[in-house]
Scaffold this active site. Structure first.
Site, PDB file in Angstrom:
ATOM      1  N   LYS A  13       0.831  -1.213   0.000  1.00 22.64           N
ATOM      2  CA  LYS A  13       0.000   0.000   0.000  1.00 22.64           C
ATOM      3  C   LYS A  13       0.864   1.260   0.000  1.00 22.64           C
ATOM      4  O   LYS A  13       0.612   2.181  -0.758  1.00 22.64           O
ATOM      5  CB  LYS A  13      -0.904   0.050   1.253  1.00 22.64           C
ATOM      6  CG  LYS A  13      -1.942  -1.029   1.338  1.00 22.64           C
ATOM      7  CD  LYS A  13      -2.937  -0.757   2.441  1.00 22.64           C
ATOM      8  CE  LYS A  13      -2.309  -0.646   3.813  1.00 22.64           C
ATOM      9  NZ  LYS A  13      -1.807  -1.902   4.381  1.00 22.64           N
ATOM     10  N   ARG A  88      -9.795   1.089   9.000  1.00 17.91           N
ATOM     11  CA  ARG A  88      -9.323  -0.266   9.268  1.00 17.91           C
ATOM     12  C   ARG A  88     -10.434  -1.131   9.860  1.00 17.91           C
ATOM     13  O   ARG A  88     -10.245  -2.329  10.042  1.00 17.91           O
ATOM     14  CB  ARG A  88      -8.181  -0.186  10.268  1.00 17.91           C
ATOM     15  CG  ARG A  88      -6.840  -0.708   9.740  1.00 17.91           C
ATOM     16  CD  ARG A  88      -5.851  -0.490  10.832  1.00 17.91           C
ATOM     17  NE  ARG A  88      -4.589  -1.121  10.638  1.00 17.91           N
ATOM     18  CZ  ARG A  88      -3.533  -0.535  10.091  1.00 17.91           C
ATOM     19  NH1 ARG A  88      -3.617   0.680   9.601  1.00 17.91           N
ATOM     20  NH2 ARG A  88      -2.384  -1.169  10.029  1.00 17.91           N
ATOM     21  N   ARG A 127      11.510  -5.938   3.931  1.00 18.32           N
ATOM     22  CA  ARG A 127      11.410  -4.496   4.221  1.00 18.32           C
ATOM     23  C   ARG A 127      12.305  -4.134   5.412  1.00 18.32           C
ATOM     24  O   ARG A 127      13.046  -3.158   5.363  1.00 18.32           O
ATOM     25  CB  ARG A 127       9.949  -4.127   4.522  1.00 18.32           C
ATOM     26  CG  ARG A 127       9.768  -2.686   4.938  1.00 18.32           C
ATOM     27  CD  ARG A 127       8.334  -2.258   4.853  1.00 18.32           C
ATOM     28  NE  ARG A 127       7.511  -2.773   5.933  1.00 18.32           N
ATOM     29  CZ  ARG A 127       6.171  -2.702   5.967  1.00 18.32           C
ATOM     30  NH1 ARG A 127       5.536  -2.155   4.967  1.00 18.32           N
ATOM     31  NH2 ARG A 127       5.490  -3.159   6.981  1.00 18.32           N
ATOM     32  N   ARG A 139      10.936  -0.625  12.029  1.00 24.67           N
ATOM     33  CA  ARG A 139       9.682  -0.491  12.782  1.00 24.67           C
ATOM     34  C   ARG A 139       9.594  -1.559  13.875  1.00 24.67           C
ATOM     35  O   ARG A 139       9.881  -2.727  13.619  1.00 24.67           O
ATOM     36  CB  ARG A 139       8.499  -0.636  11.816  1.00 24.67           C
ATOM     37  CG  ARG A 139       8.262   0.597  10.983  1.00 24.67           C
ATOM     38  CD  ARG A 139       7.214   0.361   9.932  1.00 24.67           C
ATOM     39  NE  ARG A 139       5.968  -0.195  10.459  1.00 24.67           N
ATOM     40  CZ  ARG A 139       4.848  -0.275   9.769  1.00 24.67           C
ATOM     41  NH1 ARG A 139       4.818   0.166   8.524  1.00 24.67           N
ATOM     42  NH2 ARG A 139       3.757  -0.770  10.292  1.00 24.67           N
ATOM     43  N   ARG A 150      -0.980  -8.612  13.549  1.00 23.87           N
ATOM     44  CA  ARG A 150      -1.543  -7.580  12.661  1.00 23.87           C
ATOM     45  C   ARG A 150      -2.348  -8.218  11.528  1.00 23.87           C
ATOM     46  O   ARG A 150      -3.360  -7.691  11.089  1.00 23.87           O
ATOM     47  CB  ARG A 150      -0.424  -6.696  12.098  1.00 23.87           C
ATOM     48  CG  ARG A 150       0.172  -5.759  13.163  1.00 23.87           C
ATOM     49  CD  ARG A 150       1.520  -5.220  12.758  1.00 23.87           C
ATOM     50  NE  ARG A 150       1.470  -4.342  11.600  1.00 23.87           N
ATOM     51  CZ  ARG A 150       2.511  -4.154  10.771  1.00 23.87           C
ATOM     52  NH1 ARG A 150       3.641  -4.780  10.960  1.00 23.87           N
ATOM     53  NH2 ARG A 150       2.395  -3.332   9.764  1.00 23.87           N
TER      54      ARG A 150
END
Ligand code: AMP
Length: 274
Positions: A13, A88, A127, A139, A150
């Protein structure tokens, strides 16, 4: 142009949002980014959100809705925006509908990036490794354990939005397992097809009908390639494809002018001749 990008963590995204920003000159409003900034700046919101985010939970609705509402009012969002990471949950989507109504703004489309879940862990690990290689801070929620949480949260709370927006004929589904380049092209094509944006090559003369047919195909093929596993999910996949193709088969001008039936008749006649 006002869009929502929908997809699980690691679906691309953020990457696609940045590309849309560059192409259409609109802003990316990422609740994750805004919250991370608030955490870094140790604002009251940041202090409330910090531990929830680190554990992979959802920050309370009133916080994210407030952040988004304020951000939409900023002058740089006047040309349009892409919501990334918001809404969300269904209550957040309903709050967004209300909020946009009050601000007299219309949502053009919701783009769902459909991905194979087994690839997500690998993507998120890549990532993290890339960020480490660039000397950036990784992160805290990009770990396998938190990602699993998640993903579970996405499945139970966010996936129902596919049905929510499909019912409202806003949903466009793209196969997010294709290369970044290919996904970008597909998104641009379907946006042109629904009349939200015109592709560069067709800016002057291409009729809406031709572009629109392409979007229907894109969405349907994405659904075929990426069938949902569960029975309930399979229904969602069909519903996701249907409104997108229906919307895409409607010439953009007609949708705007409210003359859908008339033009559809003409198109049907023309098709019958072919
Ligand atoms: P993201 O960058 O979109 O993956 O978001 C990172 C984290 O920020 C999430 O795991 C949540 O803790 C929080 N967050 C972001 N957007 C929302 C939202 N719309 N509602 C609740 N929490 C959110």
């Amino acid at each position: 142009m006002r869009l929502i990008l929908l997809g699980p963590p690691g679906s691309g995204k953020g990457t696609q949002a940045q590309r849309l920003v560059q192409r259409y000159g609109i802003v990316q409003l990422s609740t994750g980014e805004l919250l991370r900034a608030a955490v870094a700046a140790q604002t009251p919101v940041g202090l409330r959100a910090k531990d929830i985010m680190a554990a992979g939970g959802l920050v309370p609705d009133e916080i994210v809705i407030g952040i988004i509402s304020d951000r939409i009012d900023q002058p740089d969002a006047a040309k349009g925006f892409i919501l990334d990471g918001f809404p969300r949950t269904v209550p957040q989507a309903a709050a967004l509908d209300e909020l946009l109504k009050k601000k007299h703004l219309k949502l053009d489309a919701v783009i769902e990036l459909r991905v194979n879940e087994s690839a997500l862990l690998e993507r998120v690990e890549t990532r993290a490794a890339e960020m480490r290689a660039r000397g950036e801070e990784v992160r805290v929620d990009d770990t396998p354990e938190v990602l699993t949480r998640r993903l579970a949260s996405y499945r139970s709370l966010t996936e129902p939005l596919i049905h929510y927006y499909s019912e409202r004929r806003k949903l466009l589904t793209v196969d997010g397992m294709m290369t970044i380049e290919h996904v970008t092209r597909e998104i641009n094509r379907i946006l042109a097809a629904i009349g939200a944006a015109k592709p560069k090559a067709a800016r002057k003369s291409a009729p809406a009908k031709r572009a629109a047919t392409g979007a229907g195909t894109a969405s349907r093929s994405a659904s075929k390639k990426m069938p949902r596993k569960t029975k309930k999910g399979a229904t969602a996949a069909r519903m996701a494809a249907k409104p997108a193709s229906r919307a895409a088969n409607r010439p953009a001008k007609a949708r705007e002018a409210g003359t859908v039936k008339k033009v559809t008749k003409k198109v049907t006649k023309k098709r019958a001749k072919q």
